[in-house]
Structures are given as C-alpha cells and as structure tokens.
Design a protein around this motif. Sequence first.
Motif, PDB file in Angstrom:
ATOM      1  N   PRO A 182     -33.669  14.242  13.686  1.00  0.00           N
ATOM      2  CA  PRO A 182     -32.372  13.588  13.850  1.00  0.00           C
ATOM      3  C   PRO A 182     -32.461  12.100  13.530  1.00  0.00           C
ATOM      4  O   PRO A 182     -33.392  11.415  13.948  1.00  0.00           O
ATOM      5  CB  PRO A 182     -32.054  13.823  15.332  1.00  0.00           C
ATOM      6  N   SER A 183     -31.483  11.614  12.792  1.00  0.00           N
ATOM      7  CA  SER A 183     -31.456  10.214  12.383  1.00  0.00           C
ATOM      8  C   SER A 183     -30.533   9.427  13.309  1.00  0.00           C
ATOM      9  O   SER A 183     -29.345   9.727  13.419  1.00  0.00           O
ATOM     10  CB  SER A 183     -30.961  10.108  10.939  1.00  0.00           C
TER      11      SER A 183
ATOM     12  N   THR B  51     -26.296  10.811   9.686  1.00  0.00           N
ATOM     13  CA  THR B  51     -26.453  10.103  10.957  1.00  0.00           C
ATOM     14  C   THR B  51     -26.122  11.051  12.102  1.00  0.00           C
ATOM     15  O   THR B  51     -25.025  11.600  12.170  1.00  0.00           O
ATOM     16  CB  THR B  51     -25.535   8.870  11.020  1.00  0.00           C
ATOM     17  N   ALA B  52     -27.085  11.239  13.011  1.00  0.00           N
ATOM     18  CA  ALA B  52     -26.902  12.188  14.112  1.00  0.00           C
ATOM     19  C   ALA B  52     -26.304  11.533  15.343  1.00  0.00           C
ATOM     20  O   ALA B  52     -25.586  12.183  16.112  1.00  0.00           O
ATOM     21  CB  ALA B  52     -28.235  12.839  14.470  1.00  0.00           C
ATOM     22  N   LEU B  53     -26.595  10.235  15.546  1.00  0.00           N
ATOM     23  CA  LEU B  53     -26.124   9.544  16.750  1.00  0.00           C
ATOM     24  C   LEU B  53     -26.242   8.043  16.525  1.00  0.00           C
ATOM     25  O   LEU B  53     -27.110   7.585  15.779  1.00  0.00           O
ATOM     26  CB  LEU B  53     -26.945   9.979  17.969  1.00  0.00           C
ATOM     27  N   VAL B  54     -25.369   7.287  17.191  1.00  0.00           N
ATOM     28  CA  VAL B  54     -25.375   5.829  17.088  1.00  0.00           C
ATOM     29  C   VAL B  54     -25.512   5.228  18.485  1.00  0.00           C
ATOM     30  O   VAL B  54     -24.813   5.646  19.417  1.00  0.00           O
ATOM     31  CB  VAL B  54     -24.075   5.306  16.435  1.00  0.00           C
ATOM     32  N   VAL B  55     -26.430   4.269  18.619  1.00  0.00           N
ATOM     33  CA  VAL B  55     -26.544   3.466  19.838  1.00  0.00           C
ATOM     34  C   VAL B  55     -25.959   2.102  19.503  1.00  0.00           C
ATOM     35  O   VAL B  55     -26.460   1.405  18.616  1.00  0.00           O
ATOM     36  CB  VAL B  55     -28.006   3.328  20.303  1.00  0.00           C
ATOM     37  N   LEU B  56     -24.889   1.714  20.194  1.00  0.00           N
ATOM     38  CA  LEU B  56     -24.092   0.555  19.784  1.00  0.00           C
ATOM     39  C   LEU B  56     -23.942  -0.474  20.898  1.00  0.00           C
ATOM     40  O   LEU B  56     -23.459  -0.160  21.988  1.00  0.00           O
ATOM     41  CB  LEU B  56     -22.703   1.040  19.342  1.00  0.00           C
ATOM     42  N   ASP B  57     -24.343  -1.704  20.602  1.00  0.00           N
ATOM     43  CA  ASP B  57     -24.062  -2.838  21.487  1.00  0.00           C
ATOM     44  C   ASP B  57     -22.660  -3.356  21.167  1.00  0.00           C
ATOM     45  O   ASP B  57     -22.180  -3.209  20.036  1.00  0.00           O
ATOM     46  CB  ASP B  57     -25.112  -3.929  21.257  1.00  0.00           C
ATOM     47  N   LEU B  58     -22.007  -3.970  22.138  1.00  0.00           N
ATOM     48  CA  LEU B  58     -20.657  -4.483  21.894  1.00  0.00           C
ATOM     49  C   LEU B  58     -20.646  -5.928  21.420  1.00  0.00           C
ATOM     50  O   LEU B  58     -19.783  -6.323  20.634  1.00  0.00           O
ATOM     51  CB  LEU B  58     -19.806  -4.366  23.163  1.00  0.00           C
TER      52      LEU B  58
END
Length: 234
Positions: free
Chosen positions: A7-8, A51-58
């Motif tokens: 997973p990417s 893209t399998a998932l995104v970790v996002l800062d605000l």
Amino acid sequence: MAAPPTPSIVVIEDDAAIAGAVVRALVRAGFSVTLATDGPRGLALARAPGTALVVLDLMLPELSGLDVLQRLRACTPAPIIVVTAQTELETRIAVFAEGAVDYLPKPFFVEELLARIHARLGPAPVGTNSAPLGFGPLTIDLDAREVRVDGDTVSLTPTEFLLLAALVRRPGRAFARSELALALADPEETSPRQLDVHIMRLRKKLGSVGAAIRTVWGHGYRFDPPAPRTESGR
C-alpha cells in the motif's frame, strides 16, 4: 519471485521531526511512503493513481491542509487521516465534514497512528511471515534482514540494509535523498554526502547487481530490478 504490491501512503507534514518519525514507522511496517512538506506538493502526490491512504497535517505552507482535504475529496477515494495541533471542536467537525475518515490530535503516539492505518488498510503485505523478494540474482529477506546475490550472503550494515529495503519496496521509483534519509535510524544525522557514501558502499557490496541502484541526477536514487542471470552469465 516479483515483489508483492505494498500500500502506498502519502504523508503531508511540514514538521521535520514528526514527518521523520511517521515515515520511518510506516516504512518499517512495510508500507510504501512518499513525503510532502507543503500543500501543493502534497496535493499533487496524493492525487496520483495507486495512493492507498493520506496522512494530512492541517497547518501547511502555501496551501492549508483543509484546502488540500477539500480538493482531494473531489478527486480521490483514498481515505484521509488528519493529524493536527488544532484541537478545537470546530476544527474536528470541519475535517469530518470535508471527508476525513479519522482525526488524531498532536502530540500523538506513532503506534496509535499505525493502528488506525491498519484498521483502514489492514497490515502491509511485508509482514512477519513475508516471502523473500527476488529480483534476478538478488534476493532480499526483509524479515530475516538477509541479502543474497547469486545465493551468496552479502553482509550489510543496518544503514545499508535500510536503504536497500526502502529502494526495493518501490522498484523504478526515484527517491529524493531526503526521503531515503527518513528511512534511517537517525535521519537528522545523515547529510546528503553521507547518504551518497552509504549508497556507494552498498553498490560495492552488491557487486554487479549494485548497478541496479541508479543515480537520478539532482534528485537521488532509484532501484531498477536486474535481469535474471543466464547460466552462461554466472
């Protein structure tokens, strides 16, 4: 045997310490990770197919995380986990309203983030009982941390092994030096020049297979799987 797909995950975070900890943990868990440190770059990477998932800062430079979230929801089905120091109720409601699947306030434990990612995606294919990866004459056992070329064991330092593992998980992908440094135990202590020296030594130890680690000028390195050996080529 070809490398199994992993997973990417795209991590969009401008805090170097947090980004380093998250990327290292994800790589060691067997995920393929790409890092962006600003909104526009993160948006471009997260939009990419696969893209399998995104970790996002605000709180991002150039384009806010909330703007990135809004635009991504319009173009990708990948789940988005928001991590932020903004803990107000209004912010939490806003990120869920814009389509985030999860929210984690800073500071957080990386282990908890991993647990939330696993809950969404399941464990990464490279796990406790994963099969060795084979690329022609090169075999890499990520669990046993063992590397062989034409059946002969190659002795690598921990740093050399981590660099090779990061490269072979995404064959053909060009990694920036800064991305590869994040896969190491002490990325802040690894300068671009030191990383180049580690790569040079790794190539030398791999012998003729070392040429599979290609230099991408002005950027970093990529791994192009070597062709299988023929009997006459051994």
